[in-house]
Write a protein that holds these residues in place. Structure first.
Motif, PDB file in Angstrom:
ATOM      1  N   UNK A  21      77.310 -44.211  64.219  1.00 30.13           N
ATOM      2  CA  UNK A  21      78.765 -44.072  64.148  1.00 30.13           C
ATOM      3  C   UNK A  21      79.145 -43.040  63.085  1.00 30.13           C
ATOM      4  N   UNK A  22      78.478 -43.069  61.942  1.00 28.15           N
ATOM      5  CA  UNK A  22      78.734 -42.071  60.893  1.00 28.15           C
ATOM      6  C   UNK A  22      78.445 -40.671  61.402  1.00 28.15           C
ATOM      7  N   UNK A  23      77.363 -40.531  62.158  1.00 25.31           N
ATOM      8  CA  UNK A  23      77.005 -39.227  62.702  1.00 25.31           C
ATOM      9  C   UNK A  23      78.070 -38.746  63.687  1.00 25.31           C
ATOM     10  N   UNK A  24      78.597 -39.648  64.500  1.00 20.56           N
ATOM     11  CA  UNK A  24      79.641 -39.271  65.460  1.00 20.56           C
ATOM     12  C   UNK A  24      80.884 -38.779  64.729  1.00 20.56           C
ATOM     13  N   UNK A  25      81.272 -39.477  63.684  1.00 19.86           N
ATOM     14  CA  UNK A  25      82.425 -39.045  62.885  1.00 19.86           C
ATOM     15  C   UNK A  25      82.131 -37.689  62.252  1.00 19.86           C
ATOM     16  N   UNK A  26      80.913 -37.502  61.773  1.00 24.46           N
ATOM     17  CA  UNK A  26      80.529 -36.228  61.171  1.00 24.46           C
ATOM     18  C   UNK A  26      80.591 -35.076  62.154  1.00 24.46           C
ATOM     19  N   UNK A  27      80.174 -35.323  63.400  1.00 23.20           N
ATOM     20  CA  UNK A  27      80.220 -34.271  64.422  1.00 23.20           C
ATOM     21  C   UNK A  27      81.662 -33.882  64.716  1.00 23.20           C
ATOM     22  N   UNK A  28      82.537 -34.867  64.822  1.00 21.60           N
ATOM     23  CA  UNK A  28      83.948 -34.591  65.110  1.00 21.60           C
ATOM     24  C   UNK A  28      84.583 -33.814  63.965  1.00 21.60           C
ATOM     25  N   UNK A  29      84.364 -34.262  62.749  1.00 22.02           N
ATOM     26  CA  UNK A  29      84.925 -33.565  61.587  1.00 22.02           C
ATOM     27  C   UNK A  29      84.290 -32.182  61.458  1.00 22.02           C
ATOM     28  N   UNK A  30      83.005 -32.069  61.752  1.00 27.41           N
ATOM     29  CA  UNK A  30      82.322 -30.776  61.703  1.00 27.41           C
ATOM     30  C   UNK A  30      82.909 -29.780  62.685  1.00 27.41           C
ATOM     31  N   UNK A  31      83.279 -30.254  63.867  1.00 27.91           N
ATOM     32  CA  UNK A  31      83.909 -29.370  64.850  1.00 27.91           C
ATOM     33  C   UNK A  31      85.237 -28.839  64.347  1.00 27.91           C
ATOM     34  N   UNK A  32      86.031 -29.725  63.750  1.00 32.42           N
ATOM     35  CA  UNK A  32      87.316 -29.297  63.196  1.00 32.42           C
ATOM     36  C   UNK A  32      87.094 -28.358  62.010  1.00 32.42           C
ATOM     37  N   UNK A  33      86.105 -28.656  61.197  1.00 29.67           N
ATOM     38  CA  UNK A  33      85.808 -27.810  60.049  1.00 29.67           C
ATOM     39  C   UNK A  33      85.349 -26.432  60.508  1.00 29.67           C
ATOM     40  N   UNK A  34      84.592 -26.391  61.596  1.00 24.51           N
ATOM     41  CA  UNK A  34      84.144 -25.109  62.146  1.00 24.51           C
ATOM     42  C   UNK A  34      85.320 -24.234  62.559  1.00 24.51           C
ATOM     43  N   UNK A  35      86.346 -24.850  63.140  1.00 19.86           N
ATOM     44  CA  UNK A  35      87.535 -24.088  63.530  1.00 19.86           C
ATOM     45  C   UNK A  35      88.251 -23.536  62.305  1.00 19.86           C
ATOM     46  N   UNK A  36      88.306 -24.326  61.251  1.00 19.88           N
ATOM     47  CA  UNK A  36      88.949 -23.865  60.016  1.00 19.88           C
ATOM     48  C   UNK A  36      88.174 -22.690  59.434  1.00 19.88           C
ATOM     49  N   UNK A  37      86.861 -22.800  59.404  1.00 15.43           N
ATOM     50  CA  UNK A  37      86.038 -21.719  58.858  1.00 15.43           C
ATOM     51  C   UNK A  37      86.167 -20.463  59.713  1.00 15.43           C
ATOM     52  N   UNK A  38      86.175 -20.622  61.041  1.00 16.54           N
ATOM     53  CA  UNK A  38      86.337 -19.471  61.921  1.00 16.54           C
ATOM     54  C   UNK A  38      87.667 -18.772  61.659  1.00 16.54           C
ATOM     55  N   UNK A  39      88.715 -19.553  61.493  1.00 12.59           N
ATOM     56  CA  UNK A  39      90.020 -18.968  61.186  1.00 12.59           C
ATOM     57  C   UNK A  39      89.995 -18.274  59.833  1.00 12.59           C
ATOM     58  N   UNK A  40      89.349 -18.892  58.852  1.00  6.91           N
ATOM     59  CA  UNK A  40      89.247 -18.281  57.517  1.00  6.91           C
ATOM     60  C   UNK A  40      88.544 -16.934  57.603  1.00  6.91           C
ATOM     61  N   UNK A  41      87.458 -16.885  58.347  1.00  9.36           N
ATOM     62  CA  UNK A  41      86.701 -15.637  58.465  1.00  9.36           C
ATOM     63  C   UNK A  41      87.501 -14.592  59.240  1.00  9.36           C
ATOM     64  N   UNK A  42      87.997 -14.972  60.424  1.00  6.62           N
ATOM     65  CA  UNK A  42      88.681 -14.008  61.289  1.00  6.62           C
ATOM     66  C   UNK A  42      90.027 -13.553  60.734  1.00  6.62           C
ATOM     67  N   UNK A  43      90.783 -14.473  60.145  1.00  5.28           N
ATOM     68  CA  UNK A  43      92.157 -14.172  59.764  1.00  5.28           C
ATOM     69  C   UNK A  43      92.342 -13.817  58.293  1.00  5.28           C
TER      70      UNK A  43
END
Length: 144
Positions: free
Chosen positions: A17-39
């Motif tokens: 369950x912790x891993x599932x939460x981590x994957x979901x948060x990681x996906x959202x974090x990836x979008x934030x990082x992508x925006x930080x890099x691109x924008x």
């Protein structure tokens, strides 16, 4: 039935369950990082490199014509190697790796503090009846 029960026990463990939460948060974090890099980061890097747009850095491998942007080349069906996007992905990866490094370092520091805290000293056990009786005898002998 044993297989289904075993799978259910596995899936309901805290680590899964912790891993599932981590994957979901990681996906959202990836979008934030992508925006930080691109924008944020890449426009600043582009400004420092004389206006180079990394998303349009490519090498034409085949196809007719001279293309000014990656989109034009891809639209024309030319075979291209888009190394500018690869550079952006490397920057994304480095930022995510650095953040994970900092989080793990912080967690290790917290775990080390927990381990260093001394456990309270256990209270000495109460004396047995024999020890109490022997102590009384000793005290009586001292008085005489």
């Amino acid at each position: 039935m044993g297989f289904v029960k075993e799978f259910k026990e596995f899936a309901m463990k805290g680590n899964v369950m912790d891993m599932a939460v981590g994957v979901i948060i990681g996906g959202a974090f990836g979008k934030i990082v992508t925006s930080l890099v691109n924008d944020v980061l890449m426009p600043v890097i582009s400004l420092c490199t004389g206006g180079v747009d990394f998303t349009n850095l490519f090498v034409k491998l085949s196809g007719e014509g001279d293309f000014h942007t990656l989109a034009e080349a891809q639209e024309a069906g030319a075979s291209v190697m888009a190394y500018g996007q690869f550079i952006q992905n490397i920057v994304d990866f480095l930022i995510v790796a650095f953040c994970i490094f900092l989080m793990i370092k912080g967690m290790n520091k917290l775990n080390k503090k927990k381990e260093e805290e001394p456990a309270p000293a256990p209270e000495p056990p109460a004396p047995t009846k024999e020890e109490t009786l022997l102590t009384e005898i000793r005290d009586l002998l001292k008085q005489k």
